[in-house]
Design an enzyme around this catalytic site. Structure first.
Site, PDB file in Angstrom:
ATOM      1  CG  ASN A 187     -16.313-105.644  18.588  1.00  0.00           C
ATOM      2  OD1 ASN A 187     -15.802-106.453  18.898  1.00  0.00           O
ATOM      3  ND2 ASN A 187     -16.699-105.509  17.269  1.00  0.00           N
ATOM      4  CG  HIS A 235     -20.560-107.347  12.392  1.00  0.00           C
ATOM      5  ND1 HIS A 235     -20.058-107.702  13.677  1.00  0.00           N
ATOM      6  CD2 HIS A 235     -19.423-107.093  11.835  1.00  0.00           C
ATOM      7  CE1 HIS A 235     -18.777-107.579  13.947  1.00  0.00           C
ATOM      8  NE2 HIS A 235     -18.365-107.162  12.695  1.00  0.00           N
ATOM      9  CD  GLU A 270     -22.406-109.110  16.665  1.00  0.00           C
ATOM     10  OE1 GLU A 270     -22.243-109.350  18.034  1.00  0.00           O
ATOM     11  OE2 GLU A 270     -21.903-108.351  15.974  1.00  0.00           O
ATOM     12  CB  SER A 318     -17.484-104.064  13.354  1.00  0.00           C
ATOM     13  OG  SER A 318     -16.189-103.293  12.958  1.00  0.00           O
TER      14      SER A 318
END
Length: 516
Positions: free
Chosen positions: A206, A156, A168, A135
């Site tokens: 993120n 991910h 992801e 991540s």
């Protein structure tokens, strides 16, 4: 019809066939979750971990969870038994040789991951897809140690992997398109909602989510409002499921701050991603959130949750005059009339505002401050003014008390709780949403992901009520750009400077509206 190769595997960009072996490296919480997802999708799963007993205990935890699913009626006993037979555990990397896909979920250390994949490359077949669940690290950097980096992708998953739908699918600099497409289709076949993205710090979620935390922390540092009030405003006015203070307490302050710092460092310390000093002090003091018993809030036995600031009841104004259409707040015109407040409407080319009997003005947050005007109260953006249960107001020392009192009474008459915060430019919801819209526009402009995948990722990955791209469209052609422009004029650090992507987007929409 799915075409398979001689080994029974998928051809081209089809999903990996259920009968083939998937290996999961790392038997911790995330590895267990990914293994469970692959197992229930019909694969033979090999759970690998070098730590003594870790693979065995990880497999045991997976089987226990499957038994609970049977008890809850979510899985048939026959399916559980078949899945148990397909699950094996090993500490020997050579036993992963027949894998069609290997997903790594080990410690976030670049050297460790590179060494692992170099070893895997010596064992697995040339058509085996290799994937990392990282991540925070660069997918490109991890693949840099491989002889054949084209078959390497990021997959991910979000924790807990069996429950959260988003995956992801990250293409590194050297990732082959066929490999990324095959990974995407495999995640989709597993019942997940995959989104494609380029290898950029933070990927989609993120990266774009940073302002949700950062702006709340900044308002707190500016003494604009306390954590409980900020959380309540973002929940009850902005429509977010949790406020940033309570959410980071749940995630862990150390974990959230580490992600922020990693993204900031990866973007060469861009002010757009600057960490919060207040959060740093929280981490340094050991107040990490729920897991330590104290974070922004206390969680010890008997600890009371602080209440958000809520203004006492006051009388509403009997009438208001509305100049302009109020833009994103135009629903307030109808709501005021429904509540018994007389509304006079006047066309106004210079802007939009509500004029109160006091002579003061009530204005939607626009990035300016009350101190700049004679008698102005700002009100915050709402996801939906009809369903919002709380509204924030902002005033300064030069704001007339009667204007503030009438502003409070007006929103209370609409059935809203009112929180009065400090004279913060952009307020709370408005400035947060503008920054999210900007971050999304920047990511799309730089080819990180499509607008559709950005919105899907933010809705599923962090439960946003609306994707930031769609939110920007709802708010109007240049709303976010203009608010950030005003913020940048007052806080000229570069943090609030509108991105080129947002600038282009705003003017493309404007030209389109003029043409129509």
């Amino acid at each position: 019809m799915t075409v398979t190769d001689a080994a029974g595997g998928p051809s081209g960009t089809d999903a990996i066939a259920p009968g083939r072996t998937v290996a999961v490296v790392g038997a911790g919480t995330m590895g267990q979750g990914i293994a469970q997802v692959a197992l229930l999708a019909g694969h033979r799963v090999r759970l690998y971990d070098v730590a003594p007993g870790q693979a065995e205990s990880g497999a045991g935890a997976i089987l226990t969870r499957l038994e609970r699913l049977v008890e809850k009626g979510r899985l048939e006993e026959e399916a559980r038994g078949a899945a148990a037979l397909r699950l094996t555990r090993t500490t020997e990397i050579a036993e992963l040789a027949d894998s069609a896909l290997v997903i790594e979920a080990v410690v976030e250390d670049l050297a460790v991951k590179q060494e692992l994949f170099r070893a895997l490359e010596e064992v697995v077949a040339d058509d085996c897809l290799l994937a990392t669940n990282t991540s925070s690290l660069s997918v490109t950097a991890v693949a840099g140690a491989l002889r054949r980096p084209g078959r390497f992708v990021g997959l991910h998953f979000f924790n807990p992997a069996p429950l959260l739908p988003l995956v992801e699918v990250v293409s590194g600099f050297a990732t082959d398109e066929d490999a990324a497409a095959r990974a995407h289709e495999t995640a989709k076949a597993w019942g997940k909602t995959p989104v494609r993205c380029a290898d950029t710090p933070g990927f989609i979620v993120n990266r774009i989510a940073r302002p949700f935390y950062a702006e709340a922390f900044a308002v707190h540092e500016e003494r604009g409002a306390d954590p409980a009030t900020i959380d309540a405003i973002l929940r009850e006015c902005g429509g977010f499921r949790m406020g940033p203070f309570e959410l980071t307490d749940l995630i862990g302050q150390d974990v959230n701050e580490a992600v922020t710092r990693s993204v900031w460092e990866s973007f060469f310390r861009s002010p757009k991603f600057a960490p919060s000093l207040a959060q740093r002090r929280l981490v340094e003091s050991g107040r990490l959130g729920r897991k330590s018993g104290h974070g922004w809030y206390a969680y010890e036995d008997g600890a009371e949750r602080p209440e958000p600031h809520t203004a006492p009841a006051t009388e509403p104004p009997p009438h208001i005059t509305v100049e302009g259409d109020l833009g994103p707040a135009r629903a307030l015109i109808t709501l005021c009339r429904e509540s018994g407040i007389t509304v006079h409407e006047e066309d106004e080319d210079r802007g939009t505002r509500m004029l109160l009997p006091s002579g003061g003005q009530l204005v939607l947050a626009d990035g300016q401050t009350s101190a700049e005007f004679r008698d102005v109260v700002y009100f915050d953006l709402a996801l939906d003014y009809r369903s919002a249960t709380r509204i924030a107001l902002s005033a300064s020392e030069v704001t007339g008390w009667e204007t503030l009192r009438q502003s409070i009474g007006l929103f209370q008459a609409l059935g809203k709780k009112v929180s009065v915060i400090g004279d913060v430019p952009g307020m709370i919801v408005a400035r947060t949403v503008a920054m999210l819209v900007d971050a999304a526009a920047d990511a799309v402009a730089k080819g990180v992901a499509s607008p559709e995948d950005v919105d899907t990722a933010m809705r599923l990955g962090v439960n946003y009520p609306v994707g930031p791209v769609e939110w920007g469209h709802r708010l109007g052609r240049a709303w976010a750009h203009e608010l950030l422009d005003e913020l940048h004029a007052r806080v000229p650090t570069g943090r609030y400077a509108p991105s080129l992507g947002l600038y282009r987007q705003s003017y493309v929409r404007m030209k389109g509206e003029q043409a129509s």
